[in-house]
Write a protein that holds these residues in place. Structure first.
Motif, PDB file in Angstrom:
ATOM      1  N   ILE A 170      10.854   6.096   6.979  1.00 57.50           N
ATOM      2  CA  ILE A 170      10.666   7.017   8.102  1.00 57.50           C
ATOM      3  C   ILE A 170       9.535   7.957   7.743  1.00 57.50           C
ATOM      4  O   ILE A 170       9.541   8.587   6.677  1.00 57.50           O
ATOM      5  CB  ILE A 170      11.959   7.797   8.410  1.00 57.50           C
ATOM      6  CG1 ILE A 170      12.975   6.854   9.050  1.00 57.50           C
ATOM      7  CG2 ILE A 170      11.673   8.989   9.325  1.00 57.50           C
ATOM      8  CD1 ILE A 170      14.276   7.496   9.438  1.00 57.50           C
ATOM      9  N   ARG A 171       8.564   7.987   8.642  1.00 56.05           N
ATOM     10  CA  ARG A 171       7.416   8.881   8.471  1.00 56.05           C
ATOM     11  C   ARG A 171       7.508  10.013   9.481  1.00 56.05           C
ATOM     12  O   ARG A 171       7.760   9.780  10.657  1.00 56.05           O
ATOM     13  CB  ARG A 171       6.108   8.121   8.635  1.00 56.05           C
ATOM     14  CG  ARG A 171       5.828   7.125   7.510  1.00 56.05           C
ATOM     15  CD  ARG A 171       4.414   6.576   7.550  1.00 56.05           C
ATOM     16  NE  ARG A 171       4.131   5.737   6.396  1.00 56.05           N
ATOM     17  CZ  ARG A 171       3.784   6.202   5.199  1.00 56.05           C
ATOM     18  NH1 ARG A 171       3.654   7.516   5.019  1.00 56.05           N
ATOM     19  NH2 ARG A 171       3.547   5.385   4.202  1.00 56.05           N
ATOM     20  N   ALA A 172       7.308  11.208   8.996  1.00 57.55           N
ATOM     21  CA  ALA A 172       7.258  12.381   9.859  1.00 57.55           C
ATOM     22  C   ALA A 172       5.831  12.903   9.837  1.00 57.55           C
ATOM     23  O   ALA A 172       5.354  13.372   8.801  1.00 57.55           O
ATOM     24  CB  ALA A 172       8.228  13.451   9.373  1.00 57.55           C
ATOM     25  N   ARG A 173       5.152  12.723  10.965  1.00 57.23           N
ATOM     26  CA  ARG A 173       3.736  13.090  11.074  1.00 57.23           C
ATOM     27  C   ARG A 173       2.921  12.481   9.924  1.00 57.23           C
ATOM     28  O   ARG A 173       2.093  13.142   9.309  1.00 57.23           O
ATOM     29  CB  ARG A 173       3.578  14.605  11.132  1.00 57.23           C
ATOM     30  CG  ARG A 173       4.084  15.169  12.458  1.00 57.23           C
ATOM     31  CD  ARG A 173       4.009  16.673  12.552  1.00 57.23           C
ATOM     32  NE  ARG A 173       4.206  17.090  13.939  1.00 57.23           N
ATOM     33  CZ  ARG A 173       5.389  17.115  14.570  1.00 57.23           C
ATOM     34  NH1 ARG A 173       6.467  16.742  13.912  1.00 57.23           N
ATOM     35  NH2 ARG A 173       5.480  17.489  15.828  1.00 57.23           N
ATOM     36  N   GLY A 174       3.234  11.216   9.655  1.00 52.54           N
ATOM     37  CA  GLY A 174       2.472  10.439   8.683  1.00 52.54           C
ATOM     38  C   GLY A 174       3.007  10.464   7.270  1.00 52.54           C
ATOM     39  O   GLY A 174       2.630   9.624   6.457  1.00 52.54           O
ATOM     40  N   THR A 175       3.877  11.398   6.942  1.00 51.82           N
ATOM     41  CA  THR A 175       4.383  11.527   5.575  1.00 51.82           C
ATOM     42  C   THR A 175       5.704  10.783   5.418  1.00 51.82           C
ATOM     43  O   THR A 175       6.604  10.930   6.248  1.00 51.82           O
ATOM     44  CB  THR A 175       4.597  13.011   5.219  1.00 51.82           C
ATOM     45  OG1 THR A 175       3.340  13.704   5.316  1.00 51.82           O
ATOM     46  CG2 THR A 175       5.141  13.154   3.806  1.00 51.82           C
ATOM     47  N   LEU A 176       5.828   9.987   4.360  1.00 52.39           N
ATOM     48  CA  LEU A 176       7.061   9.262   4.090  1.00 52.39           C
ATOM     49  C   LEU A 176       8.141  10.239   3.638  1.00 52.39           C
ATOM     50  O   LEU A 176       8.009  10.872   2.583  1.00 52.39           O
ATOM     51  CB  LEU A 176       6.823   8.194   3.021  1.00 52.39           C
ATOM     52  CG  LEU A 176       8.017   7.290   2.700  1.00 52.39           C
ATOM     53  CD1 LEU A 176       8.362   6.410   3.899  1.00 52.39           C
ATOM     54  CD2 LEU A 176       7.715   6.418   1.477  1.00 52.39           C
ATOM     55  N   VAL A 177       9.213  10.365   4.438  1.00 50.35           N
ATOM     56  CA  VAL A 177      10.270  11.339   4.118  1.00 50.35           C
ATOM     57  C   VAL A 177      11.614  10.671   3.834  1.00 50.35           C
ATOM     58  O   VAL A 177      12.547  11.338   3.373  1.00 50.35           O
ATOM     59  CB  VAL A 177      10.433  12.373   5.255  1.00 50.35           C
ATOM     60  CG1 VAL A 177       9.164  13.206   5.407  1.00 50.35           C
ATOM     61  CG2 VAL A 177      10.820  11.704   6.569  1.00 50.35           C
ATOM     62  N   ALA A 178      11.742   9.372   4.107  1.00 51.40           N
ATOM     63  CA  ALA A 178      13.004   8.673   3.838  1.00 51.40           C
ATOM     64  C   ALA A 178      12.733   7.183   3.754  1.00 51.40           C
ATOM     65  O   ALA A 178      11.758   6.680   4.330  1.00 51.40           O
ATOM     66  CB  ALA A 178      14.037   8.961   4.927  1.00 51.40           C
ATOM     67  N   ASP A 223       0.810  -1.220   0.000  1.00 50.53           N
ATOM     68  CA  ASP A 223       0.000   0.000   0.000  1.00 50.53           C
ATOM     69  C   ASP A 223       0.843   1.271   0.000  1.00 50.53           C
ATOM     70  O   ASP A 223       0.334   2.361  -0.285  1.00 50.53           O
ATOM     71  CB  ASP A 223      -0.945   0.016   1.213  1.00 50.53           C
ATOM     72  CG  ASP A 223      -2.000  -1.074   1.139  1.00 50.53           C
ATOM     73  OD1 ASP A 223      -2.235  -1.602   0.033  1.00 50.53           O
ATOM     74  OD2 ASP A 223      -2.589  -1.398   2.187  1.00 50.53           O
ATOM     75  N   ASP A 224       2.136   1.131   0.330  1.00 49.53           N
ATOM     76  CA  ASP A 224       3.022   2.294   0.392  1.00 49.53           C
ATOM     77  C   ASP A 224       3.712   2.595  -0.930  1.00 49.53           C
ATOM     78  O   ASP A 224       4.407   3.614  -1.038  1.00 49.53           O
ATOM     79  CB  ASP A 224       4.098   2.071   1.468  1.00 49.53           C
ATOM     80  CG  ASP A 224       3.516   1.898   2.856  1.00 49.53           C
ATOM     81  OD1 ASP A 224       2.784   2.799   3.295  1.00 49.53           O
ATOM     82  OD2 ASP A 224       3.795   0.853   3.480  1.00 49.53           O
ATOM     83  N   VAL A 225       3.530   1.736  -1.933  1.00 50.85           N
ATOM     84  CA  VAL A 225       4.267   1.888  -3.196  1.00 50.85           C
ATOM     85  C   VAL A 225       4.068   3.253  -3.846  1.00 50.85           C
ATOM     86  O   VAL A 225       5.045   3.873  -4.296  1.00 50.85           O
ATOM     87  CB  VAL A 225       3.924   0.742  -4.170  1.00 50.85           C
ATOM     88  CG1 VAL A 225       4.463   1.038  -5.574  1.00 50.85           C
ATOM     89  CG2 VAL A 225       4.489  -0.571  -3.653  1.00 50.85           C
ATOM     90  N   PRO A 226       2.848   3.799  -3.922  1.00 52.30           N
ATOM     91  CA  PRO A 226       2.716   5.125  -4.543  1.00 52.30           C
ATOM     92  C   PRO A 226       3.568   6.191  -3.848  1.00 52.30           C
ATOM     93  O   PRO A 226       4.207   7.004  -4.517  1.00 52.30           O
ATOM     94  CB  PRO A 226       1.219   5.430  -4.408  1.00 52.30           C
ATOM     95  CG  PRO A 226       0.567   4.077  -4.408  1.00 52.30           C
ATOM     96  CD  PRO A 226       1.513   3.209  -3.622  1.00 52.30           C
ATOM     97  N   GLU A 227       3.608   6.174  -2.513  1.00 51.65           N
ATOM     98  CA  GLU A 227       4.439   7.136  -1.790  1.00 51.65           C
ATOM     99  C   GLU A 227       5.927   6.865  -2.015  1.00 51.65           C
ATOM    100  O   GLU A 227       6.739   7.798  -2.102  1.00 51.65           O
ATOM    101  CB  GLU A 227       4.136   7.086  -0.301  1.00 51.65           C
ATOM    102  CG  GLU A 227       2.899   7.843   0.125  1.00 51.65           C
ATOM    103  CD  GLU A 227       2.771   7.864   1.634  1.00 51.65           C
ATOM    104  OE1 GLU A 227       3.110   8.890   2.237  1.00 51.65           O
ATOM    105  OE2 GLU A 227       2.349   6.832   2.200  1.00 51.65           O
ATOM    106  N   MET A 228       6.300   5.579  -2.097  1.00 53.11           N
ATOM    107  CA  MET A 228       7.699   5.232  -2.346  1.00 53.11           C
ATOM    108  C   MET A 228       8.134   5.754  -3.707  1.00 53.11           C
ATOM    109  O   MET A 228       9.229   6.322  -3.860  1.00 53.11           O
ATOM    110  CB  MET A 228       7.881   3.713  -2.256  1.00 53.11           C
ATOM    111  CG  MET A 228       7.595   3.138  -0.871  1.00 53.11           C
ATOM    112  SD  MET A 228       7.478   1.329  -0.857  1.00 53.11           S
ATOM    113  CE  MET A 228       9.206   0.867  -0.970  1.00 53.11           C
TER     114      MET A 228
END
Length: 233
Positions: A144-152, A114-119
């Motif tokens: 690594i998620r910062a307040r829900g957003t994938l940042v790394a 489910d994370d593929v689009p964000e990746m």
């Protein structure tokens, strides 16, 4: 430490023969990954004309042959696409020091389908290297998620016997300088070691910042490599 370093001389072929056999397409001794997984191709260390012909049939007319670090050069009618100097590094022990503590709202998570689009969005912005819609099937990917957003994120890629490659280490431009890459690589090192394998990675020679980080985390250079890509005739 696994004493068999020879499998690291042709890691794509060794991976496709073993841990990633279920993700392979084959023709004779030529192999490549399924579409969307990776563009890497494999041939014997010293391929002959029949091997190059098998790979050409496998990829089709004008197909992209990402030969990774295979030192063999194709026939003259194959079109060069890119050439990049790099190095292969092995984890030899050690641990990160002086990394800032995670800020509030920052968490390390395992990434799934489910994370593929964000990746893919992160890859587009951070440009860590090749990454497709099915690349996460190569192994475990952490984010690594910062307040829900994938940042790394970072994950496992090639899997020659006894070894696991760490790859796709990247951080969104707005989140750099916070120790995210170090935390991810350290977490993957611990995971790989707990599974009885040894960590290794590849890095572009021009990426001095990444090389310095990996050295600080316990990686040492094993060999210089040249990454090459071609198009079939």
């Amino acid at each position: 430490m696994n004493s068999d370093l020879t499998v690291l001389d042709n890691p794509v072929a060794e991976s496709l023969l073993a841990a990633h056999a279920h993700l392979a397409r084959r023709a004779g001794q030529a192999a490549t990954y399924l579409p969307g997984v990776a563009t890497f191709c494999a041939l014997p260390t010293e391929p002959g004309p029949a091997d190059w012909a098998d790979l050409a049939r496998l990829l089709g007319h004008g197909g992209f042959a990402d030969m990774f670090s295979n030192t063999a050069l194709p026939p003259a009618d194959w079109e060069p696409v890119f050439e990049l100097e790099g190095r292969q590094m092995l984890w030899r022990g050690g641990h990160p020091t002086g990394e800032p503590r995670p800020a509030d709202g920052v968490s390390l998570v395992e990434l799934g389908p489910d994370d593929v689009p964000e990746m893919l969005d992160l890859v587009e912005r951070a440009e860590p290297g090749p990454f497709g819609t099915r690349t996460r099937e190569l192994g475990t990917y952490l984010g690594i998620r910062a307040r829900g957003t994938l940042v790394a994120m970072a994950g496992e890629r090639l899997r020659p016997p006894g070894w696991t490659e760490i790859s796709a280490v990247c951080t969104a431009p707005e989140a750099r300088g916070q120790g995210h890459a170090a935390r991810l690589v350290s977490a993957l090192v611990a995971r790989i070691l707990s599974g009885g394998e040894q960590p290794f990675l590849h890095v572009a020679e021009a990426n001095a910042g990444a090389i310095a980080l990996y050295e600080r985390l316990g990686f040492k250079t094993r060999a210089a490599v040249t990454f090459r890509g071609f198009r079939t005739p």
